[in-house]
Scaffold this active site. Structure first.
Site, mmCIF file in Angstrom:
data_model
loop_
_atom_site.group_PDB
_atom_site.id
_atom_site.type_symbol
_atom_site.label_atom_id
_atom_site.label_comp_id
_atom_site.label_asym_id
_atom_site.label_seq_id
_atom_site.Cartn_x
_atom_site.Cartn_y
_atom_site.Cartn_z
ATOM 1 C CB SER A 1 -45.192 46.351 11.436
ATOM 2 O OG SER A 1 -45.222 47.835 10.795
ATOM 3 C CG LEU A 9 -48.003 56.226 16.665
ATOM 4 C CD1 LEU A 9 -49.505 56.727 17.315
ATOM 5 C CD2 LEU A 9 -47.433 57.526 16.404
ATOM 6 C CE LYS A 10 -47.498 50.509 10.356
ATOM 7 N NZ LYS A 10 -46.207 49.744 9.929
ATOM 8 C CG LEU A 11 -48.473 47.236 17.387
ATOM 9 C CD1 LEU A 11 -48.562 46.698 18.554
ATOM 10 C CD2 LEU A 11 -48.777 46.361 16.309
#
Length: 296
Positions: A100, A174-176
């Site tokens: 991440s 998208l992970k954020l």
């Protein structure tokens, strides 16, 4: 490029082999892959996995490299330079970055991979150590449709579903988004619990009641149950959640998107990180409990 199955891509090297990566590695070994790893400390939670002395040495022996490091700085330290991962990778090989990290670090790695003739897929995962343990992570894969399809056997071994998020860099973004929602949801839960306790509600009743209502996600219910027992074992350490919130604030500012709720959440998690960096981020609930207990 053929699919990265155990039959034609048996050797996977992990850069970073902590709580998440070691669990992913166990599933890949079960699927038939051979796993090696590199960590700066030279230590591994799995004694059956051989440790290599440098990122370059690991890359030279691997068909596919999976990076699973905590932040931008760790990614740069392990990827670049004479002893870095890219220095040891063969042209045409594949680098999967499950870390991440910021969109900027993701783009930098993609460009460096292109220069080295290496296919780079950004594929952070949604889920904590329980999902990594059970092989039910959600893989957020950014890259060409062909590259993501070719990596499907690896993703299928570690997760329950792979979402092709779009071109390279989309997975990181998208992970954020996902972690921002997760962090803000936990902060709202902690504040509401703080009010309930200050208002005189019975603690056990309050925690048990919140476990029954639909407005709280299964993820946050799991955190609530652990907090009730005072169990803040690090499924997702506060230092990593605060880091992701910080990355999201910076990314949103670059797009001129106002995120006041996420900004306030980041401040709460900064306090939580300072008090208990290696405990689970849900220790913010304990922070709020102590705050109302000491009030007045």
């Amino acid at each position: 490029m053929p699919q990265l199955s155990p039959a034609n891509t048996p050797r996977i090297g992990f850069i970073g082999f902590g709580a998440m990566a070691s669990r992913m590695g166990a599933h890949l070994r079960t699927a038939g892959y051979t796993i090696t790893a590199y960590t700066p400390s030279g230590k591994s939670p799995d004694p059956a996995v051989a440790m290599l002395p440098s990122p370059k040495a690991l890359a030279e022996q691997a068909d596919v490299v999976i990076a699973c490091v905590p932040d931008d700085e760790a990614l740069a330290a392990s990827m670049y330079g004479a002893d870095g991962t890219l220095a040891g990778m063969k042209r045409g090989s594949v680098l999967i970055n499950t870390s991440s990290v910021s969109p900027e670090a993701t783009s930098e790695l993609l460009e460096a991979g292109k220069k080295a003739g290496v296919t780079v897929i950004d594929a952070p995962v949604s889920g904590s150590t329980p999902e990594a343990q059970s092989g039910t992570l959600v893989v957020l894969a950014g890259g060409s449709e062909e590259d993501v399809t070719n990596a499907a056997p690896i993703f299928d071994a570690i997760g329950k579903i792979t979402i092709h998020t779009g071109p390279s860099g989309s997975g990181a973004r998208l992970k954020l988004v996902i972690n921002g929602i997760m962090g803000a949801g936990l902060a709202a839960l902690a504040e509401a619990v703080g009010y309930g306790l200050a208002a005189g509600l019975d603690r056990s009743m309050l925690f048990d009641a919140l476990d029954q209502v639909a407005v709280i996600s299964p993820h946050h219910k799991r955190k609530l149950k652990a907090a009730k027992e005072g169990d803040f074992a690090p499924q997702f350490p506060a230092r990593l959640m605060q880091k992701d919130m910080r990355l999201l604030l910076d990314a949103a500012a670059r797009e001129a998107v106002p995120v006041p709720t996420l900004a306030a959440t980041t401040q709460q998690l900064s306090l939580t990180r300072r008090l208990s960096p290696n405990e689970d981020y849900s220790s913010l609930i304990r922070v709020m409990e102590h705050t109302v207990a000491n009030d007045g």
